[in-house]
Scaffold this motif. Sequence first.
Motif, short mmCIF file in Angstrom:
data_model
loop_
_atom_site.label_atom_id
_atom_site.label_comp_id
_atom_site.label_asym_id
_atom_site.label_seq_id
_atom_site.Cartn_x
_atom_site.Cartn_y
_atom_site.Cartn_z
N ASN A 136 0.86 -1.19 0.00
CA ASN A 136 0.00 0.00 0.00
C ASN A 136 0.89 1.23 0.00
O ASN A 136 1.77 1.35 0.86
CB ASN A 136 -0.89 0.00 1.24
CG ASN A 136 -1.81 -1.22 1.28
OD1 ASN A 136 -2.35 -1.63 0.25
ND2 ASN A 136 -1.96 -1.82 2.45
N THR A 137 0.67 2.13 -0.93
CA THR A 137 1.40 3.39 -0.86
C THR A 137 0.73 4.25 0.19
O THR A 137 -0.37 4.76 -0.03
CB THR A 137 1.41 4.15 -2.20
OG1 THR A 137 1.86 3.28 -3.23
CG2 THR A 137 2.35 5.35 -2.13
N ALA A 138 1.36 4.36 1.34
CA ALA A 138 0.85 5.28 2.36
C ALA A 138 1.59 6.60 2.14
O ALA A 138 1.57 7.15 1.03
CB ALA A 138 1.08 4.70 3.75
N SER A 139 2.28 7.09 3.16
CA SER A 139 2.94 8.39 3.05
C SER A 139 3.60 8.68 4.39
O SER A 139 3.24 8.08 5.41
CB SER A 139 1.88 9.46 2.78
OG SER A 139 2.39 10.76 2.95
N ALA A 140 4.54 9.62 4.40
CA ALA A 140 4.99 10.15 5.69
C ALA A 140 3.77 10.64 6.48
O ALA A 140 3.75 10.64 7.71
CB ALA A 140 5.98 11.29 5.48
N HIS A 141 2.73 11.03 5.73
CA HIS A 141 1.49 11.48 6.37
C HIS A 141 0.66 10.33 6.94
O HIS A 141 -0.47 10.54 7.40
CB HIS A 141 0.67 12.33 5.39
CG HIS A 141 1.20 13.72 5.26
ND1 HIS A 141 1.56 14.29 4.05
CD2 HIS A 141 1.49 14.67 6.20
CE1 HIS A 141 2.01 15.51 4.26
NE2 HIS A 141 1.99 15.77 5.56
N ALA A 197 10.83 20.05 5.16
CA ALA A 197 10.42 18.88 5.95
C ALA A 197 11.44 17.75 5.82
O ALA A 197 11.49 16.85 6.64
CB ALA A 197 9.05 18.39 5.49
N GLN A 198 12.22 17.78 4.74
CA GLN A 198 13.10 16.65 4.43
C GLN A 198 14.56 17.02 4.69
O GLN A 198 15.14 17.79 3.93
CB GLN A 198 12.89 16.18 2.98
CG GLN A 198 11.73 15.25 2.95
CD GLN A 198 11.30 14.69 1.63
OE1 GLN A 198 10.15 14.34 1.53
NE2 GLN A 198 12.17 14.56 0.66
N PRO A 199 15.17 16.45 5.72
CA PRO A 199 16.54 16.80 6.05
C PRO A 199 17.51 16.65 4.88
O PRO A 199 18.48 17.40 4.79
CB PRO A 199 16.89 15.82 7.18
CG PRO A 199 15.57 15.55 7.83
CD PRO A 199 14.57 15.55 6.72
N THR A 200 17.26 15.72 3.98
CA THR A 200 18.16 15.57 2.82
C THR A 200 18.06 16.76 1.87
O THR A 200 18.91 16.93 1.00
CB THR A 200 17.82 14.30 2.02
OG1 THR A 200 16.42 14.34 1.71
CG2 THR A 200 18.14 13.03 2.78
N LYS A 201 16.95 17.54 2.00
CA LYS A 201 16.67 18.68 1.10
C LYS A 201 16.58 18.25 -0.36
O LYS A 201 16.88 19.01 -1.28
CB LYS A 201 17.75 19.78 1.24
CG LYS A 201 17.87 20.34 2.65
CD LYS A 201 16.74 21.32 2.95
CE LYS A 201 16.88 21.97 4.30
NZ LYS A 201 16.17 21.25 5.37
N LYS A 202 16.17 17.00 -0.54
CA LYS A 202 16.00 16.49 -1.91
C LYS A 202 14.67 15.79 -2.00
O LYS A 202 14.24 15.13 -1.04
CB LYS A 202 17.07 15.43 -2.21
CG LYS A 202 18.43 15.98 -2.48
CD LYS A 202 19.36 14.85 -2.89
CE LYS A 202 20.76 15.37 -3.06
NZ LYS A 202 21.76 14.40 -2.68
N LEU A 217 5.52 -0.40 8.17
CA LEU A 217 5.42 0.88 7.48
C LEU A 217 6.85 1.28 7.13
O LEU A 217 7.65 1.54 8.03
CB LEU A 217 4.78 1.94 8.39
CG LEU A 217 3.46 1.54 9.07
CD1 LEU A 217 2.93 2.68 9.94
CD2 LEU A 217 2.40 1.14 8.04
N GLN A 218 7.16 1.26 5.84
CA GLN A 218 8.53 1.50 5.39
C GLN A 218 8.71 2.97 5.02
O GLN A 218 8.19 3.42 4.00
CB GLN A 218 8.84 0.64 4.16
CG GLN A 218 8.69 -0.85 4.38
CD GLN A 218 9.88 -1.44 5.10
OE1 GLN A 218 11.01 -1.00 4.90
NE2 GLN A 218 9.65 -2.43 5.94
N SER A 219 9.45 3.70 5.84
CA SER A 219 9.68 5.11 5.53
C SER A 219 10.74 5.26 4.45
O SER A 219 11.76 4.58 4.47
CB SER A 219 10.16 5.85 6.78
OG SER A 219 9.08 6.01 7.67
N ILE A 220 10.45 6.14 3.50
CA ILE A 220 11.45 6.50 2.47
C ILE A 220 11.25 8.00 2.25
O ILE A 220 10.55 8.43 1.34
CB ILE A 220 11.31 5.61 1.21
CG1 ILE A 220 12.22 6.07 0.08
CG2 ILE A 220 9.88 5.47 0.73
CD1 ILE A 220 12.45 5.04 -1.02
N ASP A 221 11.78 8.78 3.20
CA ASP A 221 11.35 10.17 3.31
C ASP A 221 12.47 11.16 3.58
O ASP A 221 12.23 12.25 4.12
CB ASP A 221 10.26 10.29 4.40
CG ASP A 221 10.78 9.92 5.79
OD1 ASP A 221 12.00 9.68 5.94
OD2 ASP A 221 9.97 9.88 6.74
N GLY A 222 13.70 10.77 3.23
CA GLY A 222 14.82 11.70 3.41
C GLY A 222 15.00 12.14 4.86
O GLY A 222 15.56 13.21 5.11
#
Length: 260
Positions: free
Chosen positions: A139-144, A219-224, A250-255
């Motif tokens: 399921n595509t969830a979100s950081a949200h 919001a994203q520390p990587t700034k990317k 829940l797999q985060s991929i959020d910089g």
Amino acid sequence: MLSKKTAVITGSTSGIGLAYARALAEQGANIVINGLGDADEIEKTRAAIESDFGVRCAYSAANMMKPEEIATMIGNAENEFGSVDVLVNNAGIQHVAPVDEFPVEKWDAIIAINLSSAFHTIRAALPGMKQRGWGRIINTASAHALVASPYKAAYVSAKHGIAGLTKTVALEVAEKGITVNAICPGYVWTPLVEKQIPDTAKSRGISEEEVKRDVILSAQPTKKFVTVEQVAALAVFLCSDAAASITGSLQSIDGGWTAQ
Ligand code: NAD
């Protein structure tokens, strides 16, 4: 890795969904793409998946707001390809407005497309997966799904809901060879993000450039921005045997967004 398997990806005519479709096709799966858009463009997208990866690819126009169309999409995929082994619930829309001005029809549409459609696809696809003793639901969830942002009441509610659905279904099928996980991307540069910039600017009373710099990438520390290919690669991993023990996650991929 996925030859003789079939993947249905909702909302795959653009953005993250299309990247999932192409990445799973690269692994040898037959593909059902779904989503809205210009018929000629969709046909080009479908044909390119077949010719680029030597798999079969069908298109379903099912509207993710309509439970009967969703059930038909899964049934047709099973009839045409023999099974639905990988189900990726990805269709999603966004609307940005203060909660007391949030249009009721936008709330209903976001809950239907971003949350309820996954319930409808899962209930249709699960019996076949159980019978075969193998399945992958992503399921595509979100950081949200983990944290909130103002002015996104429906989206944040739907994404928190899909996190709960992911965990619940994972527990129900844990002994059946089926894994159920959610991918929680931060900001990925796709039409969905591009379209919300003017409304976010309006709600916050700032310029569109300031939205990109001070709201989105701040919001994203990587700034990317996360890339669609990075998200799709995570989905491919979740389909692998190496990921057989990853379920209900829940797999985060959020910089780094939700590490803060
Ligand atoms: P996108 O707008 O490029 O893609 C959305 C897809 O959903 C499109 O194929 C669209 O046609 C389809 N869709 C919309 N309404 C539909 C309906 N009623 N029936 C069928 N299909 C419908 O957006 P995206 O950014 O690729 O979003 C894909 C998913 O990723 C969404 O669930 C979104 O919430 C999630 N997501 C996106 C980001 C991001 O930053 N882009 C971050 C986290 C999560």
